[in-house]
Design a protein around this motif. Sequence first.
Motif, PDB file in Angstrom:
ATOM      1  N   VAL A 166      -2.760  15.853 -48.516  1.00  0.00           N
ATOM      2  CA  VAL A 166      -3.544  15.492 -46.956  1.00  0.00           C
ATOM      3  C   VAL A 166      -5.093  14.098 -47.046  1.00  0.00           C
ATOM      4  O   VAL A 166      -5.603  14.244 -45.558  1.00  0.00           O
ATOM      5  CB  VAL A 166      -4.481  16.710 -46.610  1.00  0.00           C
ATOM      6  CG1 VAL A 166      -5.587  17.576 -47.608  1.00  0.00           C
ATOM      7  CG2 VAL A 166      -4.809  17.321 -44.883  1.00  0.00           C
ATOM      8  N   THR A 167      -5.856  14.326 -47.947  1.00  0.00           N
ATOM      9  CA  THR A 167      -6.993  13.193 -47.991  1.00  0.00           C
ATOM     10  C   THR A 167      -6.549  11.932 -48.569  1.00  0.00           C
ATOM     11  O   THR A 167      -7.131  11.351 -48.962  1.00  0.00           O
ATOM     12  CB  THR A 167      -7.806  13.694 -48.808  1.00  0.00           C
ATOM     13  OG1 THR A 167      -7.390  14.214 -49.706  1.00  0.00           O
ATOM     14  CG2 THR A 167      -7.770  15.551 -48.045  1.00  0.00           C
ATOM     15  N   THR A 168      -4.864  11.950 -48.943  1.00  0.00           N
ATOM     16  CA  THR A 168      -4.669  10.392 -49.137  1.00  0.00           C
ATOM     17  C   THR A 168      -4.528   9.540 -48.366  1.00  0.00           C
ATOM     18  O   THR A 168      -3.620   9.747 -47.625  1.00  0.00           O
ATOM     19  CB  THR A 168      -3.276  10.495 -50.201  1.00  0.00           C
ATOM     20  OG1 THR A 168      -3.619  11.933 -51.114  1.00  0.00           O
ATOM     21  CG2 THR A 168      -3.084   9.547 -50.564  1.00  0.00           C
ATOM     22  N   THR A 169      -5.617   8.174 -48.645  1.00  0.00           N
ATOM     23  CA  THR A 169      -5.348   7.175 -47.659  1.00  0.00           C
ATOM     24  C   THR A 169      -4.023   6.649 -47.097  1.00  0.00           C
ATOM     25  O   THR A 169      -2.702   6.770 -48.424  1.00  0.00           O
ATOM     26  CB  THR A 169      -5.962   5.929 -47.860  1.00  0.00           C
ATOM     27  OG1 THR A 169      -7.904   6.348 -47.570  1.00  0.00           O
ATOM     28  CG2 THR A 169      -6.420   6.076 -46.719  1.00  0.00           C
ATOM     29  N   GLY A 170      -3.539   6.994 -45.666  1.00  0.00           N
ATOM     30  CA  GLY A 170      -1.974   5.885 -45.593  1.00  0.00           C
ATOM     31  C   GLY A 170      -1.204   6.628 -46.019  1.00  0.00           C
ATOM     32  O   GLY A 170       0.014   6.601 -46.095  1.00  0.00           O
ATOM     33  N   TYR A 171      -0.984   8.656 -46.501  1.00  0.00           N
ATOM     34  CA  TYR A 171       0.348   8.938 -47.243  1.00  0.00           C
ATOM     35  C   TYR A 171       0.683   9.485 -46.100  1.00  0.00           C
ATOM     36  O   TYR A 171       0.344   9.452 -44.421  1.00  0.00           O
ATOM     37  CB  TYR A 171      -0.269  10.389 -47.858  1.00  0.00           C
ATOM     38  CG  TYR A 171       0.672  11.251 -48.111  1.00  0.00           C
ATOM     39  CD1 TYR A 171       1.135  11.448 -49.067  1.00  0.00           C
ATOM     40  CD2 TYR A 171       0.852  12.500 -47.420  1.00  0.00           C
ATOM     41  CE1 TYR A 171       2.609  12.153 -49.582  1.00  0.00           C
ATOM     42  CE2 TYR A 171       2.128  13.116 -47.476  1.00  0.00           C
ATOM     43  CZ  TYR A 171       2.502  12.996 -48.727  1.00  0.00           C
ATOM     44  OH  TYR A 171       3.213  14.133 -49.398  1.00  0.00           O
TER      45      TYR A 171
END
Length: 248
Positions: free
Chosen positions: A29-34
């Motif tokens: 949920v906090t992974t950039t661009g996921y």
Amino acid sequence: MIRGLYTAASGMITETTRTDVISNNLANVTTTGYKKDETVSSEFERVLIRRINDGQVAPQIGELGRGSKIDEIYTQHEQGSTQQTGNTFDLAIEGKGYFVVDTPQGTRYTRNGSFNLAENGQLVTNEGFPVLAEGRPVQINGNGNVTIGADGRIALDNEQIATLDFVEFDDDRVLKKEGNSMYVAPQGERSRQATGKISQGQLELSNVNVVSEMVKLINAYRAYETNAKALQSEDSMLEKAVNEVGRG
């Protein structure tokens, strides 16, 4: 009864897979661009139920389900929200498009624009992979003011030095996830100049909705629990059939 065991077990397997996918979404949920994944499930073909010992023609009394299966796990490529960071080498994509990265496994694509400037002056990902511009690693020499335009043009002190490779595909679904927010395109799949825009000093966040995923997780758990209880009931009836009815 044996059929009931397989039906309940197939439901448990389906919900286990669904839970794994949802858990992975929540973990990123906090992974950039996921981009979140979704599961598509379906029933096995139903069979007719007929009443026996009722004359020469056994009347149809209904249908019997034979369990479920996961048909597909697909990625939803919808836009995530953006966050202002103010960092020179943080880039967010608005609309369609991917940055192009050179990895030991070959060319990869990503929407994770959290880049850094390496000691050798190359623009790299957090994993250290070079970001490409016109097919070559981006090289930024000097400590001047770096600006990156909406179309990927890189300028150092107002002098253009390169243009980021910024591409899109006819159908994003052809791309396969490979970890670290990277995607790989099938061999022969052609890309074209992206129609989206690049925003400097921003990052695109994950498109995962925590509340929605938690609701899905609860529903998957309840469905798994229901199938587990059905499996236990079938097993209990089978035990009675073997140990009591058979003995009689």
